[in-house]
Design an enzyme around this catalytic site. Structure first.
Site, PDB file in Angstrom:
ATOM      1  N   GLY A 229      -8.556  -0.655   4.111  1.00  0.00           N
ATOM      2  CA  GLY A 229      -9.155  -0.768   5.435  1.00  0.00           C
ATOM      3  C   GLY A 229      -8.200  -1.173   6.537  1.00  0.00           C
ATOM      4  NE  ARG A 271      -7.968   4.060   9.243  1.00  0.00           N
ATOM      5  CZ  ARG A 271      -8.836   5.049   9.458  1.00  0.00           C
ATOM      6  NH1 ARG A 271      -8.482   6.080  10.169  1.00  0.00           N
ATOM      7  NH2 ARG A 271     -10.060   4.994   8.972  1.00  0.00           N
ATOM      8  CE1 TYR A 311     -16.388   9.287   9.636  1.00  0.00           C
ATOM      9  CE2 TYR A 311     -14.120   9.907  10.083  1.00  0.00           C
ATOM     10  CZ  TYR A 311     -15.153   9.709   9.187  1.00  0.00           C
ATOM     11  OH  TYR A 311     -14.926   9.907   7.849  1.00  0.00           O
ATOM     12  CB  CYS A 337     -18.671  29.639  16.133  1.00  0.00           C
ATOM     13  SG  CYS A 337     -17.557  31.007  16.372  1.00  0.00           S
ATOM     14  CE1 TYR A 365      -9.633   8.583   4.047  1.00  0.00           C
ATOM     15  CE2 TYR A 365      -8.626   7.261   5.778  1.00  0.00           C
ATOM     16  CZ  TYR A 365      -9.140   7.378   4.502  1.00  0.00           C
ATOM     17  OH  TYR A 365      -9.146   6.277   3.673  1.00  0.00           O
TER      18      TYR A 365
HETATM   19  N1  LLP Z   1     -10.772   1.618  -1.107  1.00  0.00           N
HETATM   20  C1  LLP Z   1     -12.003   2.133  -1.118  1.00  0.00           C
HETATM   21  C2  LLP Z   1     -12.908   1.793  -2.194  1.00  0.00           C
HETATM   22  C3  LLP Z   1     -12.403   3.000  -0.088  1.00  0.00           C
HETATM   23  O1  LLP Z   1     -13.645   3.489  -0.096  1.00  0.00           O
HETATM   24  C4  LLP Z   1     -11.511   3.324   0.934  1.00  0.00           C
HETATM   25  C5  LLP Z   1     -11.903   4.225   2.025  1.00  0.00           C
HETATM   26  C6  LLP Z   1     -10.214   2.786   0.893  1.00  0.00           C
HETATM   27  C7  LLP Z   1      -9.883   1.924  -0.136  1.00  0.00           C
HETATM   28  C8  LLP Z   1      -9.156   3.092   1.925  1.00  0.00           C
HETATM   29  O2  LLP Z   1      -9.552   2.767   3.213  1.00  0.00           O
HETATM   30  P1  LLP Z   1      -8.456   2.807   4.385  1.00  0.00           P
HETATM   31  O3  LLP Z   1      -7.381   1.827   4.023  1.00  0.00           O
HETATM   32  O4  LLP Z   1      -7.919   4.187   4.451  1.00  0.00           O
HETATM   33  O5  LLP Z   1      -9.198   2.437   5.602  1.00  0.00           O
HETATM   34  N2  LLP Z   1     -12.648   9.228   6.522  1.00  0.00           N
HETATM   35  C9  LLP Z   1     -12.661   7.974   7.240  1.00  0.00           C
HETATM   36  C10 LLP Z   1     -12.251   6.820   6.394  1.00  0.00           C
HETATM   37  C11 LLP Z   1     -13.100   6.746   5.156  1.00  0.00           C
HETATM   38  C12 LLP Z   1     -12.701   5.710   4.263  1.00  0.00           C
HETATM   39  C13 LLP Z   1     -13.546   5.661   3.033  1.00  0.00           C
HETATM   40  N3  LLP Z   1     -13.071   4.728   2.086  1.00  0.00           N
HETATM   41  C14 LLP Z   1     -11.818   8.109   8.487  1.00  0.00           C
HETATM   42  O6  LLP Z   1     -11.257   9.176   8.715  1.00  0.00           O
HETATM   43  O7  LLP Z   1     -11.727   7.173   9.277  1.00  0.00           O
END
Ligand code: LLP
Length: 408
Positions: A229, A271, A311, A337, A365
């Site tokens: 996150g 991310r 989003y 489209c 992503y």
């Molecule tokens: N661990 C778990 C269990 C997760 O579900 C996620 C992301 C992460 C780690 C990694 O999260 P990050 O560090 O990337 O924030 N598609 C969305 C983000 C979806 C994230 C879902 N889970 C976007 O483009 O913002």
């Protein structure tokens, strides 16, 4: 910007001429920098007691996973059997891979057990199925705290489909009595945690540590996984976390709760490790003005980068070249489209037809959420290494898109 934009001295227009437009381009130096920053910050607080697992859903190109592996990333958080396979192919070992699928099928459970990866399970019903295998598992908790840049990525609290609430703690102890060994606790509160979110984030971490030490009986506890996150900046005004500070706060909580048993701490950034390294290059095809807006129409769109449409996420868009024209307020759109196919709304740009635009923070992503909507190909992916461009995924073709079609 007072000079033309380059990626390790490579000019976007030349890249597009050589490899086609649109194009995903990743700068390896930025990936290495991010790996280094987060692993060092974690080590500063936890020494050998914590490890980074890359949440590869952010970008599953195997070359990217290999770069992570060579730059201090210990393992992978995978969410499907195919992600597990890619992690193994990239050289990660089975005990360095957590498998955090939700609502797993029997086939997925058996696959994970046979591969020997670390199962992370977020539903009581799935745990019940695991009694038959006397499995070892991490369990994913939902401790009522969710954070995220949008409701869709807020993964804690009552409106989230993820994780086991502590109101089921009797069932958890019953399942343990029946032979499932809980070797770890996991929580992922949401995606894109920024400085402003620290208080709720740390509260969530404290709740997890309390669950591990006060609420649940966990004789086999080896891992405590605090999820991913960690945010990066998409807009100038945003403030990212100071990771050294954040991890030192987490360590203070860790030391407060884990007195005798010292479980290994996992973090799972997606991310943070890859977003900033990636650019989506696209070419302006036509500029269309109606009574209220000017649309800058490109050869890419929501099928290649769905985040703005899904989003309302902001991605900085710049012209790759310095222009001598007047700036104007425009909306950058794609060729799909749908009226929602917008990449950037009301941007101040100096722009003309044939210009190559650079959409920033496309590494996370971006490609991994892309689609073939409107039967369009996904772009090629290029890795820039030592100032040289390498193709790491070819552009799709019509044959590829129709490969599984059965004509009656
Ligand atoms: N661990 C778990 C269990 C997760 O579900 C996620 C992301 C992460 C780690 C990694 O999260 P990050 O560090 O990337 O924030 N598609 C969305 C983000 C979806 C994230 C879902 N889970 C976007 O483009 O913002």
């Amino acid at each position: 910007m007072d000079s033309d934009f380059t990626i390790q001295n490579l000019i976007p227009k030349s890249l597009v001429q050589e490899f086609g437009s649109p194009l995903y381009v990743y700068d390896e130096e930025i990936i290495k920098r991010q790996c280094q920053t987060i692993t060092t910050a974690l080590k500063n607080s936890f020494d050998q007691g914590a490890k980074v697992l890359y949440a590869c859903k952010a970008n599953t190109n195997p070359n990217i996973l290999k770069i992570m592996r060579s730059n201090g990333v210990h393992g992978i958080d995978a969410v499907s059997p195919n992600e597990v396979e890619v992690a193994l192919q990239a050289g990660f070992l089975n005990n360095q891979i957590t498998y955090t699928a939700n609502y797993m099928t029997k086939e997925e459970i058996e696959y994970a057990i046979q591969k020997g990866v670390i199962l992370n399970v977020g539903e009581i019903d799935t745990l019940k199925k695991l009694i038959a295998y006397q499995a070892e598992v991490i369990i994913r908790l939902n401790l009522d705290i969710g954070i995220g840049h949008h409701n869709h990525v807020n993964t804690g609290g009552n409106d989230s489909k993820f994780g086991i609430n502590l109101m089921w703690k009797e069932q958890l102890s019953e399942i343990q009595k029946q032979g499932v060994k809980i070797i770890g606790l996991h929580q992922h509160m949401g995606s894109k945690i920024m400085k402003k979110d620290h208080d709720s984030y740390l509260l969530g971490i404290e709740k997890l540590f309390q669950a591990a030490t006060q609420e649940l009986e966990l004789p086999y506890l080896k891992y405590i996984d605090i999820g991913g996150g960690f945010g990066v900046k998409y807009q100038d005004y945003e403030e990212t976390s100071d990771l050294n500070l954040l991890f030192s706060e987490i360590k203070k909580l860790y030391d407060k709760y884990f007195i005798n048993v010292k479980p290994m701490l996992f973090i799972e950034p997606g991310r943070y490790l890859i977003a900033e390294s990636g650019y989506l290059l696209c070419t302006v095809q036509a500029i269309n003005t109606n009574k209220s807006r000017t649309f800058v129409g490109t050869d890419s769109g929501m099928h290649h980068l769905i985040r703005p449409a899904l989003y309302e996420s902001y991605h900085e868009i710049i012209n790759s070249e310095q222009k001598q024209v007047e700036p104007r307020i425009v909306t950058v759109c794609g060729n799909i489209c749908e009226s929602g196919d917008l990449l950037g709304v009301d941007r101040n740009l100096k722009v003309e037809v044939s210009d190559v635009l650079v959409i920033q923070n496309g590494g996370a992503y971006g490609f991994s959420m892309s689609s073939n909507y409107n039967l369009r190909e996904r772009p090629a992916e290029i890795l820039v290494r030592d100032s040289k461009p390498y193709i790491i995924r070819k552009r799709e073709t019509l044959d590829y898109l129709l490969a599984n079609v059965v004509i009656l």
